[in-house]
Design a protein around this motif. Sequence first.
Motif, PDB file in Angstrom:
ATOM      1  N   THR A 200       0.919  -1.240   0.091  1.00 12.15           N
ATOM      2  CA  THR A 200      -0.173   0.096  -0.220  1.00 12.15           C
ATOM      3  C   THR A 200       0.518   1.070  -0.357  1.00 12.15           C
ATOM      4  O   THR A 200       2.136   1.469  -0.259  1.00 12.15           O
ATOM      5  CB  THR A 200      -0.843   0.360   0.882  1.00 12.15           C
ATOM      6  N   THR A 221      -5.326  -4.787   7.598  1.00 12.79           N
ATOM      7  CA  THR A 221      -4.178  -5.924   6.956  1.00 12.79           C
ATOM      8  C   THR A 221      -3.456  -6.253   8.058  1.00 12.79           C
ATOM      9  O   THR A 221      -3.350  -7.347   8.170  1.00 12.79           O
ATOM     10  CB  THR A 221      -3.296  -4.757   6.848  1.00 12.79           C
ATOM     11  N   VAL A 249      -0.932  -8.908  -2.663  1.00 10.24           N
ATOM     12  CA  VAL A 249      -1.520  -8.266  -2.763  1.00 10.24           C
ATOM     13  C   VAL A 249      -1.540  -6.124  -2.991  1.00 10.24           C
ATOM     14  O   VAL A 249      -0.624  -5.654  -2.100  1.00 10.24           O
ATOM     15  CB  VAL A 249      -3.303  -7.864  -1.603  1.00 10.24           C
ATOM     16  N   TYR A 250      -1.486  -5.413  -3.729  1.00  8.78           N
ATOM     17  CA  TYR A 250      -1.629  -4.088  -3.243  1.00  8.78           C
ATOM     18  C   TYR A 250      -2.783  -3.122  -3.623  1.00  8.78           C
ATOM     19  O   TYR A 250      -4.204  -3.546  -4.280  1.00  8.78           O
ATOM     20  CB  TYR A 250      -0.968  -3.131  -4.404  1.00  8.78           C
ATOM     21  N   TRP A 251      -3.184  -2.231  -2.475  1.00 11.89           N
ATOM     22  CA  TRP A 251      -4.606  -1.665  -2.650  1.00 11.89           C
ATOM     23  C   TRP A 251      -4.035  -0.338  -1.814  1.00 11.89           C
ATOM     24  O   TRP A 251      -3.062   0.307  -1.187  1.00 11.89           O
ATOM     25  CB  TRP A 251      -5.556  -2.256  -1.399  1.00 11.89           C
ATOM     26  N   GLU A 252      -5.317   0.893  -2.641  1.00 14.35           N
ATOM     27  CA  GLU A 252      -4.657   2.374  -2.384  1.00 14.35           C
ATOM     28  C   GLU A 252      -5.659   2.924  -2.314  1.00 14.35           C
ATOM     29  O   GLU A 252      -5.962   3.159  -3.565  1.00 14.35           O
ATOM     30  CB  GLU A 252      -2.968   2.549  -3.099  1.00 14.35           C
ATOM     31  N   TRP A 253      -6.204   4.523  -1.359  1.00 12.41           N
ATOM     32  CA  TRP A 253      -7.418   4.606  -1.897  1.00 12.41           C
ATOM     33  C   TRP A 253      -6.685   6.909  -2.124  1.00 12.41           C
ATOM     34  O   TRP A 253      -5.506   6.067  -1.731  1.00 12.41           O
ATOM     35  CB  TRP A 253      -8.480   5.627  -0.890  1.00 12.41           C
ATOM     36  N   PRO A 277     -10.115  -1.254  -3.573  1.00  6.89           N
ATOM     37  CA  PRO A 277      -9.907  -1.529  -2.371  1.00  6.89           C
ATOM     38  C   PRO A 277     -11.066  -2.374  -1.418  1.00  6.89           C
ATOM     39  O   PRO A 277     -10.908  -3.333  -0.155  1.00  6.89           O
ATOM     40  CB  PRO A 277      -9.185  -0.584  -1.089  1.00  6.89           C
ATOM     41  N   MET A 308      -7.370  -2.576  -6.000  1.00  4.96           N
ATOM     42  CA  MET A 308      -6.630  -3.288  -5.566  1.00  4.96           C
ATOM     43  C   MET A 308      -7.019  -4.176  -6.734  1.00  4.96           C
ATOM     44  O   MET A 308      -7.666  -4.925  -7.775  1.00  4.96           O
ATOM     45  CB  MET A 308      -8.011  -3.761  -4.803  1.00  4.96           C
ATOM     46  N   SER A 310      -4.773  -8.178  -7.333  1.00  9.52           N
ATOM     47  CA  SER A 310      -4.845  -9.245  -5.939  1.00  9.52           C
ATOM     48  C   SER A 310      -4.190 -10.465  -6.928  1.00  9.52           C
ATOM     49  O   SER A 310      -4.976 -10.805  -8.275  1.00  9.52           O
ATOM     50  CB  SER A 310      -5.900  -8.797  -5.112  1.00  9.52           C
ATOM     51  N   ARG A 319     -10.332  -6.933   2.559  1.00 10.88           N
ATOM     52  CA  ARG A 319     -11.678  -5.832   1.690  1.00 10.88           C
ATOM     53  C   ARG A 319     -10.872  -4.886   3.109  1.00 10.88           C
ATOM     54  O   ARG A 319     -11.453  -4.512   4.095  1.00 10.88           O
ATOM     55  CB  ARG A 319     -13.332  -6.291   2.222  1.00 10.88           C
TER      56      ARG A 319
END
Length: 338
Positions: A200, A221, A249-253, A277, A308, A310, A319
């Motif tokens: 992230t 996480t 996984v990579y997530w970001e807002w 995400p 997101m 994955s 989530r």
Amino acid sequence: MSVAASPAAAAAAATAAGIDLDALLAVATAAATDAAALIASAAAAPPATYSRKSATDPVTETDLAAEELLRRRLAAAYPDHAFYGEESAAEGGNHFLPAGDATAQPKAAVSGGANAPLGAGPTWIVDPLDGTANFVRRSGGYAVSVGWLYAGWVVAGVVARVDGPVYAARAGSGGGATVDGVASRGVSAVSTAADATVLTEMGSDRSAAKTAMMLDGLRVTLEAGVMAVRAFGSAALNVVAVGDGAAEVYWEWGVWPWDIAGGLVFVREAGGVVGLPDGRPVRGVGGDGGEGDGPRGDLELLSARGVMVSNAALAGVLRFPSFVYDEAGTGRQVGEGM
């Protein structure tokens, strides 16, 4: 131009329109590689001064020079395609490639604020130097990202890590994902959070709402018991890391279209899953629509300013909080994630 049912359908539509996708990807790869070489040359010199687009978002002369190189190279090959670049957008510029017909599609550049619309027509989405904060310190990774949007989907893309591999992919028949011209090893087979590496970024927004959401996301996480949490400092490199099996996984807002567009097709072609995400996957259009209320096509994903990616096994397992941006670019959290 209407949004196609899927990336494969968008690729087929481009081919039917006479666009050679292999040739287009070759042009994008050569341009991105040359821009990466320009950045590498600048990085060999002592760190230069930089200005700031915001308190936490630096920009250098190298960013600007790399974007101009990309704009000119892509214009020479595809004069009718729109250009949506980070630095010209940050300046309020609405750059179309020379000889482009601005009446044929919606304007394809932001001029301040969030959620500025991209057109569904052929558009280059470019981040000339993703990871500028790393670059100004000559530390960590940074890359050139070039994505090509057609009929509402990113159909071809390149992420060229400076002094590192070149990740390239295209959708459609005969497509696939490559690293330095060799087939990608694909997403990992990790199937449990306990064995997962999650990526992230904190982003450049230090508002109370964004800070609270990031803390909630980190809580999600860590409570999931993941093996590792990392921040590479480049959204583009995070996306392709998942596609090449280096993380799950990579997530970001808070990402902008240019941050992620170049890598979306790579992670898909490598067997990964793309969504938001909060777990909502990107859906197709029409008969390929699918269930739920996720974004329809990449146009909606990019305007939501979240991502997101994955591997297939962990899609939907993690989530994170929902975060919604209004037209002024102000975000607010919705829910806490799980």
